[in-house]
Design an enzyme around this catalytic site. Structure first.
Site, mmCIF file in Angstrom:
data_model
loop_
_atom_site.group_PDB
_atom_site.id
_atom_site.type_symbol
_atom_site.label_atom_id
_atom_site.label_comp_id
_atom_site.label_asym_id
_atom_site.label_seq_id
_atom_site.Cartn_x
_atom_site.Cartn_y
_atom_site.Cartn_z
ATOM 1 N N ARG A 90 38.769 136.573 14.875
ATOM 2 C CA ARG A 90 39.332 135.947 13.682
ATOM 3 C C ARG A 90 40.856 135.985 13.687
ATOM 4 O O ARG A 90 41.527 135.025 13.288
ATOM 5 C CB ARG A 90 38.784 136.658 12.446
ATOM 6 C CG ARG A 90 39.318 136.108 11.139
ATOM 7 C CD ARG A 90 38.849 136.968 9.975
ATOM 8 N NE ARG A 90 39.562 136.615 8.773
ATOM 9 C CZ ARG A 90 39.980 137.477 7.870
ATOM 10 N NH1 ARG A 90 39.738 138.765 8.025
ATOM 11 N NH2 ARG A 90 40.620 137.079 6.796
ATOM 12 N N HIS B 285 42.946 132.577 13.257
ATOM 13 C CA HIS B 285 43.731 132.298 12.057
ATOM 14 C C HIS B 285 45.200 132.038 12.372
ATOM 15 O O HIS B 285 45.850 131.277 11.662
ATOM 16 C CB HIS B 285 43.602 133.466 11.081
ATOM 17 C CG HIS B 285 42.320 133.442 10.316
ATOM 18 N ND1 HIS B 285 42.240 133.751 8.980
ATOM 19 C CD2 HIS B 285 41.062 133.144 10.700
ATOM 20 C CE1 HIS B 285 40.975 133.645 8.573
ATOM 21 N NE2 HIS B 285 40.248 133.289 9.610
ATOM 22 N N HIS C 159 30.039 132.266 15.234
ATOM 23 C CA HIS C 159 29.419 132.993 14.126
ATOM 24 C C HIS C 159 28.233 133.827 14.597
ATOM 25 O O HIS C 159 27.592 134.495 13.786
ATOM 26 C CB HIS C 159 28.963 132.021 13.036
ATOM 27 C CG HIS C 159 29.930 131.918 11.905
ATOM 28 N ND1 HIS C 159 29.924 130.887 11.007
ATOM 29 C CD2 HIS C 159 30.950 132.730 11.515
ATOM 30 C CE1 HIS C 159 30.887 131.063 10.119
ATOM 31 N NE2 HIS C 159 31.523 132.171 10.411
ATOM 32 N N THR C 160 27.960 133.779 15.866
ATOM 33 C CA THR C 160 26.983 134.714 16.413
ATOM 34 C C THR C 160 27.472 136.147 16.254
ATOM 35 O O THR C 160 26.702 137.097 16.308
ATOM 36 C CB THR C 160 26.720 134.410 17.910
ATOM 37 O OG1 THR C 160 25.638 135.209 18.377
ATOM 38 C CG2 THR C 160 27.944 134.705 18.747
ATOM 39 N N TRP D 117 24.723 136.527 10.749
ATOM 40 C CA TRP D 117 24.172 135.232 11.123
ATOM 41 C C TRP D 117 23.065 135.392 12.170
ATOM 42 O O TRP D 117 22.182 134.561 12.268
ATOM 43 C CB TRP D 117 25.271 134.341 11.701
ATOM 44 C CG TRP D 117 26.185 133.716 10.702
ATOM 45 C CD1 TRP D 117 26.138 132.416 10.249
ATOM 46 C CD2 TRP D 117 27.288 134.324 10.036
ATOM 47 N NE1 TRP D 117 27.141 132.192 9.348
ATOM 48 C CE2 TRP D 117 27.874 133.340 9.200
ATOM 49 C CE3 TRP D 117 27.858 135.591 10.066
ATOM 50 C CZ2 TRP D 117 28.988 133.595 8.404
ATOM 51 C CZ3 TRP D 117 28.963 135.847 9.282
ATOM 52 C CH2 TRP D 117 29.516 134.866 8.459
ATOM 53 N N THR D 118 23.151 136.460 12.952
ATOM 54 C CA THR D 118 22.211 136.670 14.045
ATOM 55 C C THR D 118 21.692 138.102 14.034
ATOM 56 O O THR D 118 22.277 138.983 13.390
ATOM 57 C CB THR D 118 22.878 136.388 15.406
ATOM 58 O OG1 THR D 118 23.986 137.271 15.583
ATOM 59 C CG2 THR D 118 23.359 134.948 15.495
ATOM 60 N N ASP E 97 26.112 134.985 22.154
ATOM 61 C CA ASP E 97 25.169 134.121 22.853
ATOM 62 C C ASP E 97 24.902 132.896 21.972
ATOM 63 O O ASP E 97 25.657 132.641 21.032
ATOM 64 C CB ASP E 97 23.872 134.867 23.208
ATOM 65 C CG ASP E 97 23.175 135.461 21.990
ATOM 66 O OD1 ASP E 97 23.446 135.012 20.846
ATOM 67 O OD2 ASP E 97 22.358 136.385 22.169
ATOM 68 N N ASP F 76 27.384 126.002 7.985
ATOM 69 C CA ASP F 76 26.466 126.232 9.101
ATOM 70 C C ASP F 76 25.332 125.209 9.075
ATOM 71 O O ASP F 76 25.002 124.591 10.093
ATOM 72 C CB ASP F 76 25.868 127.643 9.023
ATOM 73 C CG ASP F 76 26.914 128.738 9.075
ATOM 74 O OD1 ASP F 76 27.879 128.590 9.838
ATOM 75 O OD2 ASP F 76 26.768 129.732 8.341
#
Length: 438
Positions: A117, A121, A250-251, A282-283, A290, A311
């Site tokens: 991030r 950013h 976002h994984t 998210w995962t 991955d 998403d």
């Protein structure tokens, strides 16, 4: 992201505080003048950290209460202070060593998402319609200054700066812009993602007046998610394929409702950490890079996994869906496209010195990397088990994946075996003659 440029708050590290305001003790009382630039110093980072809980959680692009941190340069102080006048390229040797230190940091702090991030950013403020540097924004190190750190989307990133503080102090000849992007790319690679084709030599901005205005980063829940993503990322010069590929980051990470308004307080995947427990990921394996992000959104198999409006848009918008479907079924294609998109994002708006940039190799030593397939007698690629066996034998006799053998040991072994075969054949023939009469 709305993406990692998104508004959801990720729990990205072993620290936990996203919403932070500066205590009076963190404001320098020894400023040289009222007009001195407002910037973040490492000494005030320490004061801020001691006043808040010991965690760093934030989204790739969160919207949370602003943090304020001021420190005026005071060269007479023993504290380390970021110089507002430094605007130089980086040293290649220091970049390579810093990357190894970042790997150690990642393995001990589990801070992969917040470092991703940080780089995103700093670069994600780029506006392709503005030609002048640094007005165009982008990867120029401006995120270290107070005005930009106060942007709602950057809440919690002071924790990322604190994490890399010792590395910046150790390697003073690396620009902030380069350090942010080095940390981001290394975090992806160390989480199991693709190797990013990075270059370095980014020049830093020198004053807070050079920070971009607020509002250039994406939201996670806009009224028209697909249109919003295109508006923001097209402004950066990115296309639909790159938007979807970058969304796959976002994984990594988690979201916490008390910090961003998104996600659950805790799930079966986050209740035990690592780092501070809680949040919604998210995962399932939210520190592994991955293509699970795409597979899980497509299958909608688990309510404990987060799906933001931006998403969901990836499988609702026809153009985005083409790429999202592809990445869900083809991890190699995702890795390839992600690596290219990440590298492109990291260069947006940057001014390089030298202009062509600086390339650092990823190995500890020069030399051709070992590729097991080169030793195959057939055109087909070797199996994974055979590669491991060859690699183990190769390393056992002095080679390594990054350092070729000083001489061709395989050829020498073949020659030695051939000599032994000839010798035994010769001796065998002589013995046969001796006993031919029996």
């Amino acid at each position: 992201m709305a993406l990692s440029l998104s508004a959801a708050s990720h729990s990205l590290c072993s620290s936990s505080t996203t919403r932070v305001s500066l205590p009076p003790a963190a404001v320098s009382s020894s400023s040289s003048s009222p007009s001195s630039p407002s910037l973040v110093s490492f000494s005030s980072l320490r004061s801020l950290a001691s006043s808040s809980s010991s965690s760093s959680s934030s989204s790739l692009f969160p919207h949370s209460p602003s943090l304020v941190q001021r420190k005026h340069p005071n060269r007479g102080s023993s504290n380390t202070v970021v110089s507002p006048t430094r605007a130089a390229a980086s040293d290649a040797a220091q970049l390579k060593s810093a990357k190894e230190d970042i790997k150690v940091l990642l393995r001990t702090k589990f801070c992969h998402p917040i470092l991703v991030r940080l780089g995103w950013h700093d670069a994600g403020t780029y506006n392709k319609n503005i030609e002048e540097w640094p007005q165009r924004g982008g990867a120029n190190g401006s995120l270290r200054f107070e005005p930009e750190l106060k942007h709602a989307a950057n809440a919690g990133l002071v924790n990322a700066l604190k994490l890399i503080e010792p590395i910046k102090e150790k390697y003073s000849n690396i620009s902030f812009a380069d350090l942010f992007q080095l940390a981001s790319a290394t975090a992806v690679e160390e989480a199991g993602g693709p190797e990013i084709p990075m270059k370095y030599g980014r020049v830093d901005v020198s004053a807070p007046e050079q920070c971009p205005e607020e509002g250039r980063l994406p939201d996670a829940g806009p009224p028209s998610p697909a249109d919003h993503l295109r508006e923001v990322f097209y402004r950066m010069g990115l296309n639909d394929k790159e938007i979807v590929a970058l969304s796959g980051a976002h994984t990594l990470g988690r979201s916490r409702p008390d910090r961003s308004g998104w996600g659950k307080p805790e799930t079966k995947y986050t209740k035990a950490g690592p780092g501070e427990p809680g949040g919604q990921s998210w995962t399932v394996k939210w520190l592994k890079f991955d293509n699970s992000y795409f597979k899980d959104i497509k299958e909608k198999r688990d309510e404990d996994l987060l799906v933001l409006p931006t998403d969901a848009a990836l499988f609702e918008d026809p153009s985005f869906k083409n790429y999202a479907e592809k990445y869900a079924g083809d991890p190699a294609a995702f890795f390839k496209d992600y690596a290219e998109a990440h590298a492109k994002l990291s260069n947006l708006g940057a001014k390089f010195d030298p202009p062509e940039g600086i390339i650092i190799d990823n190995g500890p030593a020069q030399g051709e990397k070992f590729v097991a397939a080169k030793y195959s007698t057939q055109k087909k690629e070797l199996s994974d088990s055979m590669k491991k066996k060859i690699r183990a034998e190769y390393e056992a006799i002095g080679g390594s994946p990054d350092k070729p053998l000083p001489t061709n040991y395989f050829l020498n072994i073949i020659i030695a075996i051939s000599v032994l075969v000839l010798l035994f054949t010769f001796l065998g023939n002589n013995n046969s003659s001796d006993y031919s009469g029996f």
